[in-house]
Design an enzyme around this catalytic site. Structure first.
Site, short mmCIF file in Angstrom:
data_model
loop_
_atom_site.label_atom_id
_atom_site.label_comp_id
_atom_site.label_asym_id
_atom_site.label_seq_id
_atom_site.Cartn_x
_atom_site.Cartn_y
_atom_site.Cartn_z
NE ARG A 161 -4.10 -1.79 2.05
CZ ARG A 161 -4.56 -2.44 3.11
NH1 ARG A 161 -4.16 -2.10 4.31
NH2 ARG A 161 -5.45 -3.40 2.98
NE ARG B 96 20.31 -11.46 2.83
CZ ARG B 96 21.34 -11.08 2.11
NH1 ARG B 96 21.79 -9.82 2.22
NH2 ARG B 96 21.95 -11.90 1.30
C1 LIG Z 1 19.15 -26.44 8.38
C2 LIG Z 1 18.98 -25.46 7.33
C3 LIG Z 1 18.35 -26.10 6.17
C4 LIG Z 1 18.46 -25.70 4.96
C5 LIG Z 1 19.27 -24.53 4.60
C6 LIG Z 1 20.66 -24.96 4.36
C7 LIG Z 1 21.53 -24.17 3.95
C8 LIG Z 1 21.30 -22.71 3.65
C9 LIG Z 1 22.23 -21.93 4.49
O1 LIG Z 1 22.16 -21.99 5.80
C10 LIG Z 1 21.76 -20.83 5.14
C11 LIG Z 1 22.57 -19.63 5.42
C12 LIG Z 1 22.88 -18.79 4.48
C13 LIG Z 1 23.71 -17.70 4.85
C14 LIG Z 1 24.20 -16.91 3.91
C15 LIG Z 1 24.99 -15.83 4.29
C16 LIG Z 1 25.58 -15.04 3.45
C17 LIG Z 1 25.59 -15.24 1.99
C18 LIG Z 1 26.81 -14.63 1.49
C19 LIG Z 1 26.88 -13.52 0.84
C20 LIG Z 1 25.74 -12.75 0.41
C21 LIG Z 1 26.33 -11.44 -0.01
C22 LIG Z 1 25.30 -10.58 -0.56
O2 LIG Z 1 24.41 -10.18 0.19
O3 LIG Z 1 25.40 -10.24 -1.73
N1 LIG Z 2 15.76 -18.19 -1.29
C1 LIG Z 2 17.01 -17.80 -0.66
C2 LIG Z 2 17.79 -19.08 -0.36
C3 LIG Z 2 19.14 -18.87 0.34
C4 LIG Z 2 19.04 -17.99 1.57
O1 LIG Z 2 18.23 -18.20 2.47
N2 LIG Z 2 19.83 -16.91 1.54
C5 LIG Z 2 19.87 -15.98 2.63
C6 LIG Z 2 21.33 -15.57 2.86
S1 LIG Z 2 22.10 -14.97 1.38
C7 LIG Z 2 19.09 -14.71 2.34
O2 LIG Z 2 18.96 -13.89 3.22
N3 LIG Z 2 18.59 -14.53 1.14
C8 LIG Z 2 17.92 -13.35 0.77
C9 LIG Z 2 16.58 -13.55 0.17
O3 LIG Z 2 16.05 -14.66 0.17
O4 LIG Z 2 16.02 -12.54 -0.28
C10 LIG Z 2 17.72 -16.82 -1.61
O5 LIG Z 2 17.24 -16.65 -2.73
O6 LIG Z 2 18.71 -16.20 -1.22
#
Ligand SMILES: CC/C=C\C/C=C\C[C@@H]1O[C@H]1/C=C/C=C/C=C\C/C=C\CCC(=O)O
Ligand SMILES: N[C@@H](CCC(=O)N[C@@H](CS)C(=O)NCC(=O)O)C(=O)O
Length: 211
Positions: A97, A170
């Site tokens: 909205r 995040r």
């Molecule tokens: C038990 C969990 C079950 C399924 C999920 C398994 C794996 C997914 C990963 O644990 C999730 C965590 C993700 C964390 C990501 C953190 C950072 C990503 C790195 C860079 C992003 C940089 C950017 O923002 O561009």
């Molecule tokens: N659907 C998620 C799967 C992986 C995930 O959970 N990533 C985390 C850490 S990079 C996240 O915050 N993703 C941002 C989002 O889902 O918008 C993605 O597209 O990134």
């Protein structure tokens, strides 16, 4: 109620060993194997059917309450989790909205897209969370699983608020929340393993360690 008195002896010991509410324990362990007081005994439809088949009312009531005591914390955390999901949904509706973005559009200013993604990402993980919460709670330890569940819901809240503020905010909460999920996976796996080993192989690892 005929078979009630035959069961009374072993049941008395079982009752005494369970962490039940004192009022229920005293109500159900009376020498007379009769239904609990009306305050405690409110049969469901299924219990009514069981009663019609001859099961003693006090026994049905006892097992129902004992079962609920195994899951009530998990149920409470699940309800809290659903309410959190509802809060996230409402935030997206509010943002739609505010920024004038109607479905099926999901693109807009970064301020909108971050809120949208924070909600969708939290929804993606919610079924995983609920499944692990219940598995860890039923097979490992209810109190521990519920405490981890609360920690997860709190970190998800931080994730949502962090993502809303900026993309980088995040990251710490998502690391933390997935860490909690891994602990729940470990607890569920250990609990299930213990159940399978003791139930099918007759190997009680906990008893072996304690011996
Ligand atoms: C038990 C969990 C079950 C399924 C999920 C398994 C794996 C997914 C990963 O644990 C999730 C965590 C993700 C964390 C990501 C953190 C950072 C990503 C790195 C860079 C992003 C940089 C950017 O923002 O561009
Ligand atoms: N659907 C998620 C799967 C992986 C995930 O959970 N990533 C985390 C850490 S990079 C996240 O915050 N993703 C941002 C989002 O889902 O918008 C993605 O597209 O990134």
């Amino acid at each position: 109620m005929g078979n009630g008195s035959a069961l009374y002896g072993p049941l008395k010991h079982l009752l005494a060993s369970l962490p039940m509410r004192a009022e229920l324990r005293s109500c159900c362990t009376t020498e007379v194997a009769s239904p609990c007081c009306p305050h405690h005994f409110q049969p469901t439809r299924q219990q009514g059917l069981d009663l019609a088949r001859g099961a003693p009312a006090w026994e049905i009531r006892f097992y129902s309450v004992a079962m609920l005591e195994q899951i009530h914390l998990l149920a409470a955390v699940t309800v809290l989790g659903v309410l959190e999901q509802a809060y996230f949904f409402l935030q997206v509706i509010h943002a739609r909205r505010k920024f004038g973005i109607s479905p099926p559009n999901i693109s807009g200013p970064p301020e909108f897209e971050r809120i949208f993604r924070a909600q969708v990402n939290s929804s993606e993980y919610f079924p995983i969370f609920v499944a692990l919460l219940w598995q860890a709670g039923l097979f490992f330890h209810q109190g521990l699983a519920a405490a981890l569940g609360l920690l997860y819901l709190y970190s998800r809240y931080c994730y949502f608020m962090g993502y809303r503020a900026s993309s980088s905010d995040r990251l710490t909460p998502i690391y933390f929340s997935t860490g909690v999920l891994w602990v729940l996976i470990a607890a569920a796996t250990l609990g299930l393993l213990h159940f399978f080993l003791s139930h099918y192989v007759g190997l009680n690892v906990l008893r072996l360690i304690a011996a």
